[in-house]
Scaffold this motif. Structure first.
Motif, short mmCIF file in Angstrom:
data_model
loop_
_atom_site.label_atom_id
_atom_site.label_comp_id
_atom_site.label_asym_id
_atom_site.label_seq_id
_atom_site.Cartn_x
_atom_site.Cartn_y
_atom_site.Cartn_z
N GLU A 1 0.83 -1.20 0.00
CA GLU A 1 0.00 0.00 0.00
C GLU A 1 0.87 1.26 0.00
OE1 GLU A 1 -2.68 -0.04 3.28
OE2 GLU A 1 -3.67 -1.91 2.68
N ASP A 2 0.37 2.31 -0.62
CA ASP A 2 1.07 3.60 -0.64
C ASP A 2 0.35 4.55 0.31
OD1 ASP A 2 2.38 5.94 -1.09
OD2 ASP A 2 1.96 6.04 -3.24
N PRO A 3 0.92 4.82 1.49
CA PRO A 3 0.26 5.70 2.45
C PRO A 3 0.01 7.11 1.90
CG PRO A 3 2.07 4.51 3.49
CD PRO A 3 2.18 4.29 2.01
N ALA A 4 0.83 7.53 0.94
CA ALA A 4 0.67 8.88 0.38
C ALA A 4 -0.67 9.06 -0.30
CB ALA A 4 1.81 9.17 -0.60
N GLU A 5 -1.25 7.95 -0.74
CA GLU A 5 -2.54 8.04 -1.43
C GLU A 5 -3.67 8.44 -0.48
OE1 GLU A 5 -3.26 4.40 -3.42
OE2 GLU A 5 -1.64 4.65 -4.88
N LEU A 6 -3.44 8.35 0.83
CA LEU A 6 -4.46 8.70 1.81
C LEU A 6 -4.50 10.19 2.11
CD1 LEU A 6 -3.96 5.73 4.29
CD2 LEU A 6 -5.69 5.96 2.51
N GLY A 7 -3.55 10.95 1.57
CA GLY A 7 -3.56 12.40 1.72
C GLY A 7 -3.05 12.86 3.08
N SER A 8 -3.40 14.07 3.46
CA SER A 8 -2.88 14.68 4.68
C SER A 8 -3.60 14.21 5.94
CB SER A 8 -2.98 16.21 4.58
OG SER A 8 -4.34 16.61 4.43
N ARG A 9 -4.73 13.52 5.77
CA ARG A 9 -5.49 13.02 6.93
C ARG A 9 -5.69 11.51 6.79
NH1 ARG A 9 -8.24 16.46 10.13
NH2 ARG A 9 -10.12 15.14 10.25
N PRO A 10 -4.57 10.75 6.87
CA PRO A 10 -4.65 9.31 6.61
C PRO A 10 -5.40 8.54 7.68
CG PRO A 10 -2.47 9.90 7.42
CD PRO A 10 -3.19 11.19 7.15
N LEU A 11 -5.64 9.17 8.85
CA LEU A 11 -6.34 8.48 9.93
C LEU A 11 -7.78 8.94 10.08
CD1 LEU A 11 -3.53 8.32 12.65
CD2 LEU A 11 -4.10 6.67 10.86
N ALA A 12 -8.31 9.55 9.05
CA ALA A 12 -9.70 10.02 9.10
C ALA A 12 -10.63 8.87 9.44
CB ALA A 12 -10.10 10.65 7.78
N GLY A 13 -11.45 9.06 10.47
CA GLY A 13 -12.41 8.06 10.88
C GLY A 13 -11.90 7.05 11.88
N VAL A 14 -10.59 7.04 12.15
CA VAL A 14 -10.04 6.11 13.13
C VAL A 14 -10.37 6.59 14.54
CG1 VAL A 14 -7.92 5.10 14.07
CG2 VAL A 14 -8.18 5.36 11.59
N ARG A 15 -10.90 5.69 15.36
CA ARG A 15 -11.30 6.05 16.73
C ARG A 15 -10.24 5.56 17.70
NH1 ARG A 15 -16.43 2.43 16.40
NH2 ARG A 15 -14.74 1.19 15.48
N ILE A 16 -9.67 6.51 18.45
CA ILE A 16 -8.57 6.18 19.36
C ILE A 16 -8.95 6.57 20.78
CG2 ILE A 16 -6.16 6.63 19.95
CD1 ILE A 16 -5.59 7.19 17.04
N GLY A 17 -8.89 5.60 21.69
CA GLY A 17 -9.03 5.88 23.11
C GLY A 17 -7.65 6.09 23.70
N VAL A 18 -7.52 7.05 24.61
CA VAL A 18 -6.22 7.35 25.21
C VAL A 18 -6.34 7.35 26.72
CG1 VAL A 18 -6.60 9.86 25.05
CG2 VAL A 18 -4.27 8.97 25.24
N SER A 19 -5.31 6.85 27.38
CA SER A 19 -5.27 6.87 28.84
C SER A 19 -3.85 7.15 29.31
CB SER A 19 -5.74 5.53 29.42
OG SER A 19 -5.64 5.53 30.83
#
Length: 484
Positions: free
Chosen positions: A262-280
């Motif tokens: 896969e080419d990560p560059a194809e995802l543009g400047s917001r490659p994590l759009a829609g990813v849900r991250i919980g942080v603690s």
């Protein structure tokens, strides 16, 4: 980064180094020359490499160059000509494997462990062994045979463990890629201390073979590198079942190969759009963590938001994780090392003896309680990952500590009672069984590396590495090399 006259060979990624050999830009023997020259230059300062097999390595490199001359580049293996020292707890055929213990000071195996064999099959040139704590017990790489491995970013500090020799060698630009193992943080902790990437896969993805206990699930083997991209490449050759280990393999080699393509560059400047991250910051349990690490965590959480992720405070209920980890670790250590301790007690460090004796003292009731606790923990984690894709945590609770200490006696002012208690940030996640990766998160004000820990649901290794790679590509903290 690609090979050029202006880029030192050992600054290249494993992917680019192998590509340069396949393209005949450089020979495997020339790469090996650079590898051993770097060992000569910096290893006296860091003590990462403890055994060298130069004659064997040059014979392998010569065969690699012969293969290059008669084989189309696209038919050569993916790590063709890449030099690598191996973790000294991993058996290497014909190369001394001591496990950092006087008990095995002169042991030369007649076989390769699976992780070594698969790297060799992928074209790696084996060059020797890197340092570990005795029998991989603890997260500080020192032993009576070889002494202490020092952190390349501050040689008065620990490089972590038990894969500390590998992490230090990779950070010091001795090699771009290595193999490691992780029970309570042995891939993740040294990666965080040394500004590199350490990946603990889901159970069964990289089988521990050969093994005395084929059903063991807590310990894992996996790769360590200066980029998530190289970790993905490594997993594309390491993953896959083995008949000696009956655990199911939830993620196959082809899935990692697809991710590598896969080419990560194809995802543009917001490659994590829609990813849900919980942080603690404290794992929901009040786990103490040094403030400098928490400051980096907060800053990098904002970076993940800028990449498109939705980041909010959330953590699964980990109340059962300590019991699961402590009981399982004690059982596994006693299973593996009880004979060694019984026969060589005077030669084994006290932390190993303590672990084995705890395992031998376990009752049937404790084992049953741990099984029930593991089930409750599984349900809590499963519920969390129905709402979130990734969990973001500190990898370690402390910055790299003084190398002359056996282990930190306090964390953020809280006393530590045992040599494993300061590693709860990693061991709590080990107990869940989930895949986890430590990625470089930047540096403390004093210039010490800080790692971020990303966790996903069991079997979601590819999805986890896709998120980690997007963050790593956007930040590239590992490009900040130590001054050696």
């Amino acid at each position: 980064m690609t090979a050029s006259a202006d880029t030192p060979l050992l600054e290249l990624s494993a992917r680019d180094l192998a590509a340069a050999v396949r393209a005949r830009t450089v020979s495997a023997r020339e790469v090996l020359d650079a590898h051993f020259a770097r060992i000569d230059d910096v290893n006296p300062a860091v003590n990462a490499v403890v055994t060298q097999a130069r004659t064997m390595a040059y014979e392998t490199a010569a065969r690699a160059d012969e293969l290059t001359a008669v084989t189309p580049a696209d038919e050569l293996p993916p790590l063709h000509g890449v030099p690598m020292t191996h973790k000294d707890t991993h058996a290497t055929k014909g190369i001394r494997t001591t496990s950092g213990s006087p008990v095995h000071a002169n042991l030369v195996p007649d076989h390769d462990d699976l992780v070594v064999a698969r790297f060799k099959a992928a074209g790696v040139v084996s060059t020797g062994k890197n340092n570990v704590p005795e029998f991989a017990a603890g997260s500080h790489s020192f032993n009576e045979l070889f002494g202490t491995t020092h952190n390349p970013y501050d040689r008065t500090r620990s490089a972590g463990g038990s894969s500390g020799g590998a992490a230090a060698a990779i950070a010091a630009r001795i090699q771009p890629l290595g193999d490691g193992s992780d029970m309570g943080g042995s891939l993740r902790n040294p990666a965080a201390f040394c500004n590199v990437v350490g990946f603990r896969p889901s159970a069964g993805v990289v089988p521990l073979a050969p093994t005395r206990n084929a059903w063991a699930w807590l310990g894992r083997t996996g790769p360590i590198a200066r980029s998530v991209d190289d970790v993905v490449l490594a997993m594309s050759v390491l993953a896959g079942p083995d008949p000696r280990v009956p655990l199911a393999c939830p993620v196959g080699r082809e899935q990692f190969r697809a991710l590598a393509a896969e080419d990560p560059a194809e995802l543009g400047s917001r490659p994590l759009a829609g990813v849900r991250i919980g942080v603690s910051t404290d794992f929901g349990l009040g786990v103490p963590v040094e403030q400098e690490i928490l400051d980096v965590l907060a800053a990098q959480a904002r970076v993940l938001e800028e990449l498109g992720a939705v980041v909010e405070e959330a953590v699964p209920d980990l109340r059962d994780a300590d019991e699961v980890f402590d009981t399982t670790r004690a059982f596994d250590m006693a299973t593996d090392l009880r004979t060694v301790v019984a026969e060589h007690r005077q030669q084994v460090k006290p932390e190993v003896i303590w672990n084995v004796e705890r395992g031998l003292a376990l009752t049937a009731g404790q084992l049953m309680d741990a099984a029930l606790a593991r089930t409750r923990l599984h349900e809590a984690v499963r519920g969390f990952f129905q709402a979130y894709d990734v969990l973001l945590l500190p990898t370690t609770q402390v910055l790299p500590f003084p190398a002359d200490e056996r282990w930190p006696r306090s964390v953020a002012g809280v006393p530590m009672e045992t040599y494993v208690e300061w590693m709860r940030s990693a061991s709590l996640i080990s107990a869940t069984g989930c895949p986890a990766v430590s990625v470089p998160g930047g540096f403390s004000p004093g210039g010490l590396p800080v790692g971020l820990q990303l966790v996903a649901a069991d079997g979601c290794d590819v999805e986890l590495l896709r998120v980690a790679r997007a963050y790593d590509a956007a930040t590239r903290h590992a490009d900040v090399a130590p001054r050696l």
